[in-house]
Design a protein around this motif. Structure first.
Motif, mmCIF file in Angstrom:
data_model
loop_
_atom_site.group_PDB
_atom_site.id
_atom_site.type_symbol
_atom_site.label_atom_id
_atom_site.label_comp_id
_atom_site.label_asym_id
_atom_site.label_seq_id
_atom_site.Cartn_x
_atom_site.Cartn_y
_atom_site.Cartn_z
ATOM 1 N N LYS A 83 2.016 11.701 -11.845
ATOM 2 C CA LYS A 83 2.316 10.835 -10.713
ATOM 3 C C LYS A 83 1.610 11.389 -9.386
ATOM 4 O O LYS A 83 1.279 10.514 -8.539
ATOM 5 C CB LYS A 83 4.026 11.360 -10.455
ATOM 6 N N VAL A 84 1.415 12.562 -9.557
ATOM 7 C CA VAL A 84 0.414 13.247 -8.454
ATOM 8 C C VAL A 84 -1.058 12.444 -8.403
ATOM 9 O O VAL A 84 -1.121 11.901 -7.259
ATOM 10 C CB VAL A 84 0.295 14.564 -8.606
ATOM 11 N N LEU A 85 -1.435 12.217 -9.677
ATOM 12 C CA LEU A 85 -3.009 11.832 -9.696
ATOM 13 C C LEU A 85 -2.864 10.237 -9.326
ATOM 14 O O LEU A 85 -3.856 9.923 -8.570
ATOM 15 C CB LEU A 85 -3.401 11.809 -11.137
ATOM 16 N N GLU A 86 -1.744 9.583 -9.754
ATOM 17 C CA GLU A 86 -1.799 8.239 -9.378
ATOM 18 C C GLU A 86 -1.625 7.769 -7.798
ATOM 19 O O GLU A 86 -1.993 7.020 -7.323
ATOM 20 C CB GLU A 86 -0.570 7.526 -10.087
ATOM 21 N N LYS A 87 -0.823 8.743 -7.324
ATOM 22 C CA LYS A 87 -0.697 8.624 -6.043
ATOM 23 C C LYS A 87 -1.913 8.974 -5.029
ATOM 24 O O LYS A 87 -2.336 8.286 -4.056
ATOM 25 C CB LYS A 87 0.250 9.744 -5.325
ATOM 26 N N ILE A 88 -2.709 9.977 -5.818
ATOM 27 C CA ILE A 88 -3.980 10.236 -5.212
ATOM 28 C C ILE A 88 -5.005 9.131 -5.145
ATOM 29 O O ILE A 88 -5.555 8.721 -4.212
ATOM 30 C CB ILE A 88 -4.795 11.531 -5.799
ATOM 31 N N THR A 89 -5.094 8.478 -6.231
ATOM 32 C CA THR A 89 -6.002 7.526 -6.610
ATOM 33 C C THR A 89 -5.784 6.005 -5.485
ATOM 34 O O THR A 89 -6.415 5.422 -5.131
ATOM 35 C CB THR A 89 -6.087 7.015 -8.022
ATOM 36 N N LEU A 90 -4.208 5.976 -5.247
ATOM 37 C CA LEU A 90 -3.765 4.979 -4.517
ATOM 38 C C LEU A 90 -3.910 5.125 -2.855
ATOM 39 O O LEU A 90 -4.287 4.512 -2.009
ATOM 40 C CB LEU A 90 -2.381 4.565 -4.665
#
Length: 440
Positions: free
Chosen positions: A377-384
Motif C-alpha cells: 500500500k505504501v509503495l502504491e501510494k508513492i508511485t502515484l
C-alpha cells in the motif's frame, strides 16, 4: 560456452577474489560522493588559508572528472548538476585546474536545460535547496554562469520554491527530513544560522547529521574541534573520495554486497564468500537479545528496517531458520508506522525491501502477510503521489516488483535487467543529494 570463455571467467573471478575479498573493507564497495568530497576540498588549512586542509580530496576532485566534463555517477541527472557545480567551485577556490573548470561549466551550461526539463514540475526538495545555493556561491566567488535564456523561467521557479521552503520550514523541525540545517552548506547568507544553532545540533561524533558536506561547512563556520576530528576520521577511513554519509552500517554494506552478487547472477562464483558473510550475519541475529528497535531518528528507523528485511530475505533464501519478527517488528509500533506514512518518499527503499522479503513467506505467517499488505500500500501510494520519483530508475523498480510476482519471474531476465540498470547497480550508498538515500 567454449572452454576459453569459461577459463577467462574463472581467471577474472580469481583476480577479483585476490584483489578485493581477502580482507573485505566494506567502504571499498561504496561509491565516493563527488558533492561531499568537493566540500571537504574547500576547507582551508589552519596554518595556511591559501591551501586546502584535505589535499587528497582536492586531488580526487581534479582526477575524477568524467570525459564529458561532469562529476557524478550518472551523466543525465540533476544529481550530476549539483555535484559538478560543487566540484567547479572547489577547484576554482584554489586557483588550479582551469581546464577542469571550463569543461565543468561547459557541461552544466550545455546540459542544464535538457536535465532540468526532464525533471520539470517535480524537483525534489533536496535539489530545490542545494542547486540555488550552489549557483549563488559560484557567482559570489566570481564564476561566470551563463545559462540559456530559455532556462530563466525554470531557474526563477526553483529559486521561488527554495524561498517558500525557507519561509515555511523550521531549521530543525519534525515535518521534513533531512531538516534544513543538514543542508547548511547550501543555505543562503540571508538565512541566519547562528554558531549556537550549529554546535547545539552536532552529533556525538562531531558531525552535522553525519553529512561530510554539512560538517565541512559547519567547521568552516565555527572552527569546532569535534567537527574537525570527524572530517579527519572520514578522510582517514575512506581515502581520497568520501562517501555521502559517514559512518555507515558495515554489516548492511556486506548484506548489500551479497545482494548485488545475486542480482547480477554472479553468486555461483562466490559461494564461499557469501556463506562466510551470511554465517556471521546469522550469528549476530541469533546472539543479540530481542530489543525494541523503535527510534525517534527517522534515519535509524529506515536503515534498520532496510537491513532487517534484506537480512531476512537473504538468510531465508540460503536455508537459515530466521524468524519473521526480525523484520516485522515495525508492525506493532504505531510511532514507526506513523513515521513511514508521513515520510513515504524517504522510506521507498526500505518498503521495497520489506515487500521483497515477504516473497519468502511460509504458510501461516500472518505477520509477514500483514507486512506485505502494508508495504504494498505504501509503495502504491508513492508511485502515484511522489512525482519526484517518476523520472528515476527507482520508480521502474517499484512498478516491476508490484506488477510481476517474484515466483513467476525468470532469474536470467532479472539478472540482465539489473545489469542494464546502471543507475542502481553502480551506486551502493546514496546520500542527501539524491532521489533515494539508502543502499539498494
Amino acid at each position: 560456452m567454449g572452454l576459453s570463455k569459461v577459463s577467462n571467467i574463472e581467471a577474472l573471478v580469481k583476480q577479483i577474489k585476490e584483489e578485493m575479498l581477502p580482507d573485505i573493507d566494506p567502504y571499498s564497495f561504496v561509491s565516493a560522493s563527488a558533492y561531499d568530497t568537493a566540500w571537504l576540498a574547500m576547507v582551508p588549512a589552519d596554518s595556511d588559508q591559501t591551501c586546502p586542509m584535505f589535499k587528497e580530496c582536492l586531488e580526487w576532485v581534479v582526477n575524477n572528472q568524467t570525459k564529458v566534463g561532469c562529476w557524478g555517477e550518472c551523466v543525465d541527472t540533476i544529481d550530476t548538476l549539483s555535484a559538478t557545480l560543487a566540484c567547479v567551485i572547489a577547484i576554482h577556490k584554489w586557483s588550479i585546474g582551469a581546464n577542469n573548470i571550463k569543461r565543468g561549466l561547459d557541461f552544466v551550461q550545455e546540459n542544464a536545460e535538457k536535465i532540468l526539463k526532464k525533471t520539470e514540475d517535480h524537483f525534489p526538495r533536496w535539489f530545490t535547496i542545494i542547486f540555488p545555493g550552489l549557483i549563488e556561491l559560484a557567482r559570489k566567488v566570481g564564476i561566470q554562469l551563463a545559462f540559456p535564456s530559455q532556462l530563466n523561467a525554470f531557474l526563477l521557479d526553483i529559486f521561488h520554491k527554495r524561498q517558500l521552503l525557507l519561509d515555511t520550514e523550521e531549521l530543525i523541525g519534525n515535518q521534513y527530513y533531512p531538516p534544513l540545517l543538514s543542508y547548511l552548506e547550501a543555505l543562503p547568507p540571508s538565512y541566519d544560522v547562528s554558531e549556537r544553532d550549529i554546535t547545539m545540533n552536532l552529533n556525538g561524533d562531531g558531525s552535522l547529521f553525519q553529512s561530510p558536506a554539512a560538517t565541512a561547512s559547519a567547521f568552516m563556520a565555527t572552527g569546532n574541534e569535534r567537527s574537525l576530528s570527524y572530517l579527519q576520521t572520514v578522510v582517514g577511513r575512506c581515502g581520497n573520495g568520501v562517501p555521502p554519509t559517514f559512518p555507515m552500517d558495515e554489516e548492511l554494506i556486506r548484506l548489500c554486497l551479497v545482494n548485488q552478487l545475486q542480482r547480477l547472477g554472479l553468486a555461483n562464483h562466490f559461494t564461499h564468500e557469501i556463506e562466510e558473510i551470511l554465517v556471521q550475519i546469522y550469528r549476530n541475529y541469533k546472539t543479540l537479545e530481542w530489543l525494541d528497535k523503535a527510534s525517534n531518528n527517522i534515519v535509524d528507523v529506515g536503515i534498520q528496517l532496510h537491513k532487517d528485511s534484506l537480512a531476512f530475505r537473504l538468510l531465508r533464501m540460503h536455508g537459515y531458520n530466521i524468524s519473521p519478527r526480525h523484520f516485522c517488528w515495525f508492525l506493532n509500533n504505531q510511532e514507526v508506522r506513523a513515521q513511514i506514512e508521513e515520510n513515504q518518499g524517504y522510506f521507498t527503499i526500505s518498503m521495497l525491501n520489506v515487500y521483497r522479503a515477504t516473497d519468502l513467506m511460509f504458510p501461516g505467517e500472518n505477520e509477514v502477510e500483514e507486512a506485505r499488505s502494508f508495504s504494498r500500500k505504501v509503495l502504491e501510494k508513492i508511485t502515484l503521489k511522489d512525482s519526484s520519483l517518476a523520472s528515476t530508475g527507482l520508480n521502474k523498480m517499484v512498478e516491476h516488483e508490484l506488477k510481476f510476482p517474484w515466483i513467476a519471474r525468470l532469474d536470467h531476465l532479472d539478472h540482465r535487467a539489473w545489469i542494464e540498470d546502471i543507475n542502481n547497480t553502480n551506486v551502493l550508498w546514496v546520500g542527501k543529494t539524491s532521489f533515494h538515500r539508502y543502499i539498494i
